[in-house]
Design an enzyme around this catalytic site. Structure first.
Site, PDB file in Angstrom:
ATOM      1  N   ASP A 102       0.816  -1.227   0.000  1.00  0.00           N
ATOM      2  CA  ASP A 102       0.000   0.000   0.000  1.00  0.00           C
ATOM      3  C   ASP A 102       0.846   1.272   0.000  1.00  0.00           C
ATOM      4  O   ASP A 102       0.514   2.256  -0.672  1.00  0.00           O
ATOM      5  CB  ASP A 102      -0.899   0.053   1.239  1.00  0.00           C
ATOM      6  CG  ASP A 102      -2.018  -0.965   1.191  1.00  0.00           C
ATOM      7  OD1 ASP A 102      -2.282  -1.521   0.108  1.00  0.00           O
ATOM      8  OD2 ASP A 102      -2.622  -1.211   2.252  1.00  0.00           O
TER       9      ASP A 102
ATOM     10  N   ARG B  96       2.121  12.619  -4.808  1.00  0.00           N
ATOM     11  CA  ARG B  96       2.478  13.535  -5.875  1.00  0.00           C
ATOM     12  C   ARG B  96       1.431  13.596  -6.999  1.00  0.00           C
ATOM     13  O   ARG B  96       1.174  14.643  -7.572  1.00  0.00           O
ATOM     14  CB  ARG B  96       3.856  13.120  -6.440  1.00  0.00           C
ATOM     15  CG  ARG B  96       4.262  13.789  -7.726  1.00  0.00           C
ATOM     16  CD  ARG B  96       4.372  15.322  -7.592  1.00  0.00           C
ATOM     17  NE  ARG B  96       5.442  15.724  -6.728  1.00  0.00           N
ATOM     18  CZ  ARG B  96       6.660  16.049  -7.151  1.00  0.00           C
ATOM     19  NH1 ARG B  96       6.948  16.004  -8.420  1.00  0.00           N
ATOM     20  NH2 ARG B  96       7.575  16.438  -6.289  1.00  0.00           N
TER      21      ARG B  96
ATOM     22  N   ARG C  14      -8.916   0.918  -0.313  1.00  0.00           N
ATOM     23  CA  ARG C  14      -9.752   1.596   0.676  1.00  0.00           C
ATOM     24  C   ARG C  14     -10.901   2.331  -0.007  1.00  0.00           C
ATOM     25  O   ARG C  14     -10.785   2.760  -1.151  1.00  0.00           O
ATOM     26  CB  ARG C  14      -8.911   2.600   1.485  1.00  0.00           C
ATOM     27  CG  ARG C  14      -7.884   1.954   2.393  1.00  0.00           C
ATOM     28  CD  ARG C  14      -7.191   3.026   3.226  1.00  0.00           C
ATOM     29  NE  ARG C  14      -8.115   3.628   4.155  1.00  0.00           N
ATOM     30  CZ  ARG C  14      -8.136   3.365   5.473  1.00  0.00           C
ATOM     31  NH1 ARG C  14      -7.260   2.560   6.003  1.00  0.00           N
ATOM     32  NH2 ARG C  14      -9.032   3.936   6.246  1.00  0.00           N
TER      33      ARG C  14
ATOM     34  N   HIS D 208      -4.557   5.137  -1.223  1.00  0.00           N
ATOM     35  CA  HIS D 208      -3.293   4.629  -1.799  1.00  0.00           C
ATOM     36  C   HIS D 208      -3.562   3.760  -3.037  1.00  0.00           C
ATOM     37  O   HIS D 208      -3.439   4.244  -4.155  1.00  0.00           O
ATOM     38  CB  HIS D 208      -2.397   3.949  -0.751  1.00  0.00           C
ATOM     39  CG  HIS D 208      -3.075   3.177   0.334  1.00  0.00           C
ATOM     40  ND1 HIS D 208      -3.929   2.141   0.081  1.00  0.00           N
ATOM     41  CD2 HIS D 208      -3.005   3.287   1.689  1.00  0.00           C
ATOM     42  CE1 HIS D 208      -4.335   1.647   1.228  1.00  0.00           C
ATOM     43  NE2 HIS D 208      -3.817   2.317   2.233  1.00  0.00           N
TER      44      HIS D 208
ATOM     45  N   THR E 140      -5.341   0.908   9.450  1.00  0.00           N
ATOM     46  CA  THR E 140      -6.383   0.134  10.117  1.00  0.00           C
ATOM     47  C   THR E 140      -6.051   0.036  11.606  1.00  0.00           C
ATOM     48  O   THR E 140      -5.039  -0.549  11.966  1.00  0.00           O
ATOM     49  CB  THR E 140      -6.464  -1.279   9.510  1.00  0.00           C
ATOM     50  OG1 THR E 140      -6.414  -1.142   8.095  1.00  0.00           O
ATOM     51  CG2 THR E 140      -7.738  -1.974   9.903  1.00  0.00           C
TER      52      THR E 140
ATOM     53  N   HIS F  49       0.252  -6.223  11.332  1.00  0.00           N
ATOM     54  CA  HIS F  49       0.087  -4.832  11.750  1.00  0.00           C
ATOM     55  C   HIS F  49       1.167  -4.448  12.762  1.00  0.00           C
ATOM     56  O   HIS F  49       1.225  -5.005  13.850  1.00  0.00           O
ATOM     57  CB  HIS F  49      -1.287  -4.541  12.362  1.00  0.00           C
ATOM     58  CG  HIS F  49      -1.621  -3.080  12.283  1.00  0.00           C
ATOM     59  ND1 HIS F  49      -2.365  -2.539  11.257  1.00  0.00           N
ATOM     60  CD2 HIS F  49      -1.257  -2.051  13.052  1.00  0.00           C
ATOM     61  CE1 HIS F  49      -2.462  -1.240  11.427  1.00  0.00           C
ATOM     62  NE2 HIS F  49      -1.790  -0.920  12.502  1.00  0.00           N
ATOM     63  N   GLY F  50       1.995  -3.512  12.330  1.00  0.00           N
ATOM     64  CA  GLY F  50       3.026  -2.973  13.228  1.00  0.00           C
ATOM     65  C   GLY F  50       4.229  -3.894  13.409  1.00  0.00           C
ATOM     66  O   GLY F  50       5.081  -3.611  14.250  1.00  0.00           O
TER      67      GLY F  50
ATOM     68  N   GLY G 273       3.864  -4.432   6.030  1.00  0.00           N
ATOM     69  CA  GLY G 273       3.955  -3.371   5.040  1.00  0.00           C
ATOM     70  C   GLY G 273       4.902  -2.257   5.416  1.00  0.00           C
ATOM     71  O   GLY G 273       5.980  -2.105   4.858  1.00  0.00           O
TER      72      GLY G 273
HETATM   73  N1  PXP Z   1      -2.696  -6.536   8.044  1.00  0.00           N
HETATM   74  C1  PXP Z   1      -3.771  -5.710   7.969  1.00  0.00           C
HETATM   75  C2  PXP Z   1      -5.125  -6.323   8.044  1.00  0.00           C
HETATM   76  C3  PXP Z   1      -3.612  -4.326   7.805  1.00  0.00           C
HETATM   77  O1  PXP Z   1      -4.695  -3.527   7.715  1.00  0.00           O
HETATM   78  C4  PXP Z   1      -2.310  -3.796   7.688  1.00  0.00           C
HETATM   79  C5  PXP Z   1      -2.130  -2.319   7.479  1.00  0.00           C
HETATM   80  O2  PXP Z   1      -2.572  -1.972   6.224  1.00  0.00           O
HETATM   81  C6  PXP Z   1      -1.237  -4.682   7.747  1.00  0.00           C
HETATM   82  C7  PXP Z   1      -1.442  -6.046   7.952  1.00  0.00           C
HETATM   83  C8  PXP Z   1       0.178  -4.218   7.605  1.00  0.00           C
HETATM   84  O3  PXP Z   1       0.505  -3.384   8.684  1.00  0.00           O
HETATM   85  P1  PXP Z   1       1.884  -2.623   8.687  1.00  0.00           P
HETATM   86  O4  PXP Z   1       1.868  -1.688   7.525  1.00  0.00           O
HETATM   87  O5  PXP Z   1       1.894  -1.940  10.015  1.00  0.00           O
HETATM   88  O6  PXP Z   1       2.962  -3.671   8.543  1.00  0.00           O
END
Ligand code: PXP
Length: 249
Positions: free
Chosen positions: A9, A18, A49, A54, A104, A199-200, A221
């Site tokens: 993303d 940009r 989204r 993005h 998220t 996530h994170g 990500g």
């Molecule tokens: N999994 C889900 C369901 C998410 O919404 C996200 C963020 O877009 C990620 C994984 C990846 O998270 P991060 O960018 O913090 O690694």
């Protein structure tokens, strides 16, 4: 073997910073996806989204062509469901979405939306697409996810990442959020669900995540795309794969 899905993303975030609304511009998320896979990533994750901040609709075809395994994150919204059905990903991960959030932020309240989620789950499965729900490692939500009939849950690791960071990025003992992930993964596995997480997650907190059992895939990500600014995407992916090596399950 623990698999890595790279969330690209933020490659599109950079382009949109940009070229928003112009329908062209660099960097190209599909080109980045190819580099990630050439470096060993097992799949690609992207989130169309509702506010299109993005990934854009036009990215989906290119990502479908490039990705070995395409995981589309999506809100359970009518417009997005029909776009995703046409895009034919391998798997969808249904996530909550609020326009004001930076990313998220929390997991889905599955228990509060079981019927609607089960309907989308069925539409995806009928089209040959696996389904996952992005949830906190919460007993009630995991039970509800099993009732919805999804093949996967993705356990939200954001609270774990926050806990890791607030303990100085070097916690001596596993914290409560890590214990919740361990219990959640065990519960989901016992209910017949396959377990992803994301996530994170980053290069520092990942070693501690090895203590969580039954993980199939991590979706990562921000840390990879950020690292790629310094070392390039291929190296950033290889470094993450190294941090995942030796996972015992
Ligand atoms: N999994 C889900 C369901 C998410 O919404 C996200 C963020 O877009 C990620 C994984 C990846 O998270 P991060 O960018 O913090 O690694």
């Amino acid at each position: 073997m623990l698999k890595l899905g790279v969330n690209i993303d933020h490659v599109a975030t950079l382009r949109e910073a940009r070229y928003r609304g112009l329908g062209f511009g660099e960097p190209d998320p599909a080109a980045a996806a190819k580099i990630c896979q050439d470096a060993g990533a097992h799949g690609i994750t992207a989130h169309l989204r509702e506010d299109r901040r993005h990934i854009q609709d036009r990215d989906l075809g290119a990502l479908r062509r490039v990705a070995r395994r395409l995981n589309l994150e999506m809100a359970n919204a009518r417009e997005i469901v029909s776009i995703v059905l046409k895009a034919r990903p391998d798997i969808v991960c249904i996530v909550p979405e609020r326009r004001a959030e930076v990313t998220t932020e929390g997991g889905l309240d599955v228990a509060a939306a079981e019927t609607a989620l089960a309907e989308t789950r069925k539409r995806m499965n009928d089209a040959g697409i696996e389904a996952s729900l992005f949830i906190a490692p919460d007993e009630k939500q995991i039970d509800a996810a099993a009732r919805v009939g999804v093949q996967f849950v993705e356990l939200h690791t954001g609270a774990f990442a926050g806990e890791f960071h607030s303990s100085g990025d070097k916690p001596a003992t596993p914290g409560a959020e890590l214990e919740r992930l361990v219990a959640g993964a065990r519960q989901a596995h016992a209910l017949g669900l396959r377990v992803n997480a994301g996530h994170g997650l980053n290069y520092d907190n990942l070693p501690l995540l090895h203590r969580v059992p039954h993980l199939v895939e991590l979706n990562i990500g921000h840390s990879i795309v950020s690292r790629s600014v310094s070392v390039g995407m291929g190296t950033a992916v290889r470094e993450m794969l190294r941090a995942m090596e030796g996972y015992q399950g």
